[in-house]
Motif scaffolding. Structure first.
Motif, PDB file in Angstrom:
ATOM      1  N   GLU A  63       0.830  -1.208   0.000  1.00 12.90           N
ATOM      2  CA  GLU A  63       0.000   0.000   0.000  1.00 12.90           C
ATOM      3  C   GLU A  63       0.868   1.262   0.000  1.00 12.90           C
ATOM      4  O   GLU A  63       0.640   2.178  -0.778  1.00 12.90           O
ATOM      5  CB  GLU A  63      -0.933  -0.007   1.210  1.00 12.90           C
ATOM      6  N   ASP A  64       1.867   1.313   0.878  1.00 14.49           N
ATOM      7  CA  ASP A  64       2.753   2.477   0.926  1.00 14.49           C
ATOM      8  C   ASP A  64       3.654   2.557  -0.304  1.00 14.49           C
ATOM      9  O   ASP A  64       3.992   3.648  -0.754  1.00 14.49           O
ATOM     10  CB  ASP A  64       3.612   2.459   2.192  1.00 14.49           C
ATOM     11  N   GLU A  66       2.751   1.718  -3.278  1.00 12.17           N
ATOM     12  CA  GLU A  66       1.880   2.306  -4.301  1.00 12.17           C
ATOM     13  C   GLU A  66       1.711   3.808  -4.064  1.00 12.17           C
ATOM     14  O   GLU A  66       1.741   4.607  -5.013  1.00 12.17           O
ATOM     15  CB  GLU A  66       0.520   1.595  -4.330  1.00 12.17           C
ATOM     16  N   LYS A  67       1.560   4.219  -2.796  1.00 15.20           N
ATOM     17  CA  LYS A  67       1.454   5.649  -2.483  1.00 15.20           C
ATOM     18  C   LYS A  67       2.734   6.382  -2.885  1.00 15.20           C
ATOM     19  O   LYS A  67       2.676   7.482  -3.444  1.00 15.20           O
ATOM     20  CB  LYS A  67       1.192   5.862  -0.988  1.00 15.20           C
ATOM     21  N   MET A 166       6.831   5.060   2.894  1.00 14.21           N
ATOM     22  CA  MET A 166       6.442   6.473   2.953  1.00 14.21           C
ATOM     23  C   MET A 166       7.048   7.175   4.170  1.00 14.21           C
ATOM     24  O   MET A 166       6.731   8.324   4.439  1.00 14.21           O
ATOM     25  CB  MET A 166       4.910   6.610   2.980  1.00 14.21           C
TER      26      MET A 166
END
Length: 181
Positions: A63-64, A66-67, A166
């Motif tokens: 998820e991070d 992708e961010k 991130m």
């Protein structure tokens, strides 16, 4: 005179060897689609290359990642996920299963390599090179180990598994790599 000639030859050889330094651009991974993914195609762009796994406690890092990809791709950062089954058998799926898992569960749009060996004698040549550059402490010890490569293809740094994509450590290093390109 002969000694001068030999000295000049040695200097030319040394400078040629330095110019021919191996970089990440000398390596090719296999894409999740089975096609060659030469890292040279990303010349001029810093790369964050991360060995990943779908069944790991750190899998939510997708998820991070992708961010980070969405925040930095227009600035020139390339993120490459490299699925590996080397640690605890936590990436047992086929290429198709891995790609589907990443897309459905984490919306992954950054490039993915095919399942790759990242440790030991059978490690992919890129991982052998990066591990040599990183030193013994900087070789992958678990899933979601990260290598940062500069826009010139040279090794910059490594980040251990728990380092958040991130988080300030990685974003500061990425900012610095982008500023240097």
């Amino acid at each position: 005179m002969r000694q001068l000639f030999l000295t000049l030859c040695a200097l030319v050889f040394a400078s040629t060897a330095a110019m021919a330094e191996t970089t990440a651009y000398d390596f090719t991974l296999t894409g999740i689609d089975g096609k060659p993914m030469p890292l040279a195609q990303f010349r001029g762009h810093p790369m964050l290359i991360v060995n990943t796994a779908s069944e790991c406690g750190y899998t939510p890092q997708y998820e991070d990642l992708e961010k980070l990809w969405l925040a930095y791709k227009d600035k020139g950062l390339v993120i490459i996920g490299v699925p590996s089954n080397d640690f605890g058998g936590q990436e047992p799926g086929t290429s198709e299963e891995i790609a589907t898992f990443c897309k459905v569960n984490y919306g992954v749009t950054f490039p993915l390599a095919d399942k790759t060996v990242v440790k030991g004698d059978k490690a992919d040549p890129f991982y052998k090179w990066a591990g040599e550059k990183a030193g013994a402490l900087g070789r992958p010890k678990w899933n979601f180990h990260k290598y940062l490569i500069g826009a010139d293809g040279r090794f910059i740094d490594w980040f251990s598994t728990p380092t958040k994509p991130m988080g300030p450590k990685i974003t500061a290093a990425v900012d610095k790599a982008l500023a240097a390109k």
